[in-house]
Design a protein around this motif. Structure first.
Motif, PDB file in Angstrom:
ATOM      1  N   ALA A 179      11.765   0.752  49.488  1.00 14.66           N
ATOM      2  CA  ALA A 179      10.448   0.946  50.084  1.00 14.66           C
ATOM      3  C   ALA A 179      10.571   1.305  51.561  1.00 14.66           C
ATOM      4  O   ALA A 179      11.407   0.757  52.281  1.00 14.66           O
ATOM      5  CB  ALA A 179       9.605  -0.314  49.927  1.00 14.66           C
ATOM      6  N   GLU A 180       9.707   2.224  51.993  1.00 17.80           N
ATOM      7  CA  GLU A 180       9.688   2.618  53.396  1.00 17.80           C
ATOM      8  C   GLU A 180       8.700   1.797  54.210  1.00 17.80           C
ATOM      9  O   GLU A 180       8.842   1.672  55.425  1.00 17.80           O
ATOM     10  CB  GLU A 180       9.335   4.106  53.514  1.00 17.80           C
ATOM     11  N   ARG A 181       7.675   1.269  53.512  1.00 18.57           N
ATOM     12  CA  ARG A 181       6.638   0.521  54.219  1.00 18.57           C
ATOM     13  C   ARG A 181       5.865  -0.345  53.226  1.00 18.57           C
ATOM     14  O   ARG A 181       6.089  -0.278  52.018  1.00 18.57           O
ATOM     15  CB  ARG A 181       5.683   1.467  54.937  1.00 18.57           C
ATOM     16  N   PHE A 182       4.936  -1.125  53.765  1.00 14.56           N
ATOM     17  CA  PHE A 182       4.061  -1.969  52.957  1.00 14.56           C
ATOM     18  C   PHE A 182       2.639  -1.411  52.977  1.00 14.56           C
ATOM     19  O   PHE A 182       2.255  -0.679  53.895  1.00 14.56           O
ATOM     20  CB  PHE A 182       4.053  -3.400  53.501  1.00 14.56           C
ATOM     21  N   ILE A 183       1.858  -1.780  51.971  1.00 14.10           N
ATOM     22  CA  ILE A 183       0.437  -1.469  51.939  1.00 14.10           C
ATOM     23  C   ILE A 183      -0.328  -2.736  51.591  1.00 14.10           C
ATOM     24  O   ILE A 183       0.250  -3.711  51.100  1.00 14.10           O
ATOM     25  CB  ILE A 183       0.100  -0.368  50.911  1.00 14.10           C
ATOM     26  N   SER A 184      -1.635  -2.720  51.835  1.00 10.71           N
ATOM     27  CA  SER A 184      -2.483  -3.857  51.492  1.00 10.71           C
ATOM     28  C   SER A 184      -3.001  -3.723  50.070  1.00 10.71           C
ATOM     29  O   SER A 184      -3.221  -2.616  49.571  1.00 10.71           O
ATOM     30  CB  SER A 184      -3.667  -3.943  52.456  1.00 10.71           C
ATOM     31  N   VAL A 185      -3.205  -4.866  49.424  1.00 11.08           N
ATOM     32  CA  VAL A 185      -3.830  -4.894  48.101  1.00 11.08           C
ATOM     33  C   VAL A 185      -5.118  -5.701  48.194  1.00 11.08           C
ATOM     34  O   VAL A 185      -5.272  -6.563  49.056  1.00 11.08           O
ATOM     35  CB  VAL A 185      -2.900  -5.509  47.037  1.00 11.08           C
ATOM     36  N   ASN A 186      -6.044  -5.400  47.285  1.00  7.82           N
ATOM     37  CA  ASN A 186      -7.363  -6.035  47.330  1.00  7.82           C
ATOM     38  C   ASN A 186      -7.520  -7.200  46.363  1.00  7.82           C
ATOM     39  O   ASN A 186      -8.514  -7.929  46.438  1.00  7.82           O
ATOM     40  CB  ASN A 186      -8.450  -4.996  47.052  1.00  7.82           C
TER      41      ASN A 186
ATOM     42  N   ALA B  67      -7.107   2.199  38.825  1.00  6.32           N
ATOM     43  CA  ALA B  67      -6.621   1.434  39.968  1.00  6.32           C
ATOM     44  C   ALA B  67      -5.107   1.614  40.070  1.00  6.32           C
ATOM     45  O   ALA B  67      -4.497   2.254  39.203  1.00  6.32           O
ATOM     46  CB  ALA B  67      -6.984  -0.041  39.810  1.00  6.32           C
ATOM     47  N   ARG B  68      -4.506   1.061  41.099  1.00  5.56           N
ATOM     48  CA  ARG B  68      -3.072   1.287  41.312  1.00  5.56           C
ATOM     49  C   ARG B  68      -2.329  -0.032  41.475  1.00  5.56           C
ATOM     50  O   ARG B  68      -2.501  -0.747  42.470  1.00  5.56           O
ATOM     51  CB  ARG B  68      -2.848   2.179  42.538  1.00  5.56           C
TER      52      ARG B  68
ATOM     53  N   VAL C 248       5.735   1.311  46.619  1.00 11.89           N
ATOM     54  CA  VAL C 248       6.692   1.873  45.673  1.00 11.89           C
ATOM     55  C   VAL C 248       6.021   2.011  44.309  1.00 11.89           C
ATOM     56  O   VAL C 248       4.884   1.586  44.101  1.00 11.89           O
ATOM     57  CB  VAL C 248       7.953   0.987  45.540  1.00 11.89           C
ATOM     58  N   GLY C 249       6.764   2.601  43.379  1.00 13.89           N
ATOM     59  CA  GLY C 249       6.321   2.645  41.987  1.00 13.89           C
ATOM     60  C   GLY C 249       4.992   3.327  41.798  1.00 13.89           C
ATOM     61  O   GLY C 249       4.717   4.392  42.368  1.00 13.89           O
ATOM     62  N   LEU C 250       4.122   2.702  41.012  1.00 17.25           N
ATOM     63  CA  LEU C 250       2.856   3.326  40.632  1.00 17.25           C
ATOM     64  C   LEU C 250       1.772   3.211  41.697  1.00 17.25           C
ATOM     65  O   LEU C 250       0.641   3.649  41.473  1.00 17.25           O
ATOM     66  CB  LEU C 250       2.366   2.733  39.308  1.00 17.25           C
ATOM     67  N   HIS C 251       2.104   2.663  42.855  1.00 13.04           N
ATOM     68  CA  HIS C 251       1.193   2.763  43.991  1.00 13.04           C
ATOM     69  C   HIS C 251       1.223   4.184  44.559  1.00 13.04           C
ATOM     70  O   HIS C 251       0.250   4.616  45.174  1.00 13.04           O
ATOM     71  CB  HIS C 251       1.597   1.776  45.088  1.00 13.04           C
TER      72      HIS C 251
END
Length: 417
Positions: A37-44, A151-152, A173-176
């Motif tokens: 992974a290059e970075r993080f994202i937020s999830v809801n 959704a992802r 990563v992946g399906l995001h």
């Protein structure tokens, strides 16, 4: 290339949001590094599968976060448990499992998780929107969220799911990622009429064949019935996830990321593979999941894997109206507590209970042994149940249409068209 951490990620890691979130973030960074992974994202939102008791480690892991004063940072629901603690008298497994599972659920609740205890969180009123990033575990829920809702979510397993809930962050990563959601396998499928299968068997078999033949691909189907319902897509996805770990499928003209074939593939035909399922392929899948002989003694009918929806209960009520299961045949339908409460009060669903059905909550009957009769076959119209049941419970299991399941329960003998 080192992972880029945003300020919120560093704050989480440094303990600005508490020791529990810091510990969870440290684990997620290691997880992200494994996947490049290059970075993080937020999830809801998050949906936790680690709430199903598998042994002392299940309790040890979540207790650590409780001891650290943890609280989830996004709305978080719980998947099924290992046992129905509402009806302890139905449990046929080790008695100590009841208290251990109750403790595990209570520890998750201390973290702020909502004890929905269902494998079908998408049947609740609040559902993720198209394109919304979430961290869901439970294979059928992952497939449904990605495929039917658009959704992802990537495949989140035990413990990683809770870390995501405690931080509200996941590796990108992946399906995001959009590029990983594009179909790479085009599947031409036969119509229901061409297979000669009952409609529920058609979708179960379709999922089973799709899963077994789509390994390492995101499939897109051409020819699936345009009027496919959410419950039918739920059944398809559950079987595909069971047979081949499918986390995302597309169906042209049906699912939100497949308005057209070009939409599903991202207008790319690079390395695109095309295959065709024949009617015989689907019929063979049904035969493989139903080794039962005509006239064989039936011990039980088990429905609700994934958990039954209100619409499915309405269909079942129409099928069983005026009928009754034979003496000695147990009937179990798994669902959520919310839907079970509705069924018990709704006049139009009274035929379900009159038929002899017991409403199992918090778990699924292929996981939690509830059938008391030790001889005789178990019939189901769930491909997922038929796939896992024989290995989990060491019982003879047969996949049949709902009508044939009901007729078999009614006569006490396997009846097939």
């Amino acid at each position: 290339m080192p992972m880029e951490l945003e300020p919120v990620d560093r704050d989480l890691l440094d303990g600005a949001f508490g020791a529990a979130s810091a510990h969870a973030m440290a684990l997620l960074i290691r997880y992200g590094e494994v996947f490049g992974a290059e970075r993080f994202i937020s999830v809801n939102s998050a949906h936790i599968d680690g709430c199903l008791y598998h042994g002392p480690s299940s309790i040890d892991f979540v207790r650590r976060f409780v001891d650290l004063g943890g609280r989830v940072r996004v709305p978080t629901t719980l998947n099924v448990a290992a046992v129905d603690v509402v009806h302890p008298g139905w449990h046929q497994g080790p008695s100590e499992l009841l208290s251990e599972q109750a403790l595990l659920t209570a520890l998750h609740e201390e973290l702020g998780c909502v004890a929905t205890l269902t494998c079908a969180p998408y049947q609740r009123m609040l559902r993720p929107r198209i394109g919304e990033h979430i961290a869901w575990a439970e294979s059928n829920a992952i497939a449904f969220a990605n495929s039917v809702l658009g959704a992802r979510t990537d495949r989140y397993g035990d413990f990683t799911d809770l870390c995501a809930a405690l931080t509200g962050r996941v590796p990108y990563v992946g399906l995001h990622r959009t590029e990983n959601r594009r179909a790479t396998l085009v599947v031409h499928v036969p119509s229901v009429e061409d297979t000669g299968l009952a409609r529920d068997l058609y979708f179960a078999a379709m999922g089973y064949v799709l899963g077994s033949r789509s390994t390492d691909h995101v499939p897109v189907m051409i020819g699936l019935p345009a009027d496919a319902s959410e419950d039918e897509l739920k059944a398809l996805g559950a079987c595909a996830a069971s047979a081949g770990a499918i986390a995302l499928f597309h169906a042209v003209g049906i699912t939100p990321e497949a308005e057209t074939l070009a939409h599903a593939t991202g207008n790319s035909d690079a390395d695109l593979i095309e295959i065709t399922f024949s009617p015989d392929d689907l019929r063979a899948a049904v035969r493989s999941l139903c080794p039962l002989r005509e006239g064989e003694e039936v011990a039980a009918l088990c429905l609700g894997t994934p958990h039954y929806s209100i619409s499915e209960f309405e269909s079942l009520a129409r099928v069983v109206e005026g009928r009754r299961a034979a003496a000695g045949v147990e009937v179990y339908v798994s669902t959520s507590r919310e839907i079970a409460a509705h069924v018990e009060e709704a006049p139009n669903l009274a035929p379900v209970l009159a038929f002899g059905a017991h409403l199992v909550v918090d778990t699924c009957t292929y996981l939690a042994p509830v059938v008391r009769e030790t001889t005789g076959a178990i019939v189901t119209n769930s491909g997922k149940w038929a796939h896992y049941g024989p290995g989990n419970l060491r019982r003879r299991v047969g996949l049949m249409s709902l009508e044939d399941c009901v007729r078999s329960a009614e006569t006490g003998r396997v009846v097939r068209k």
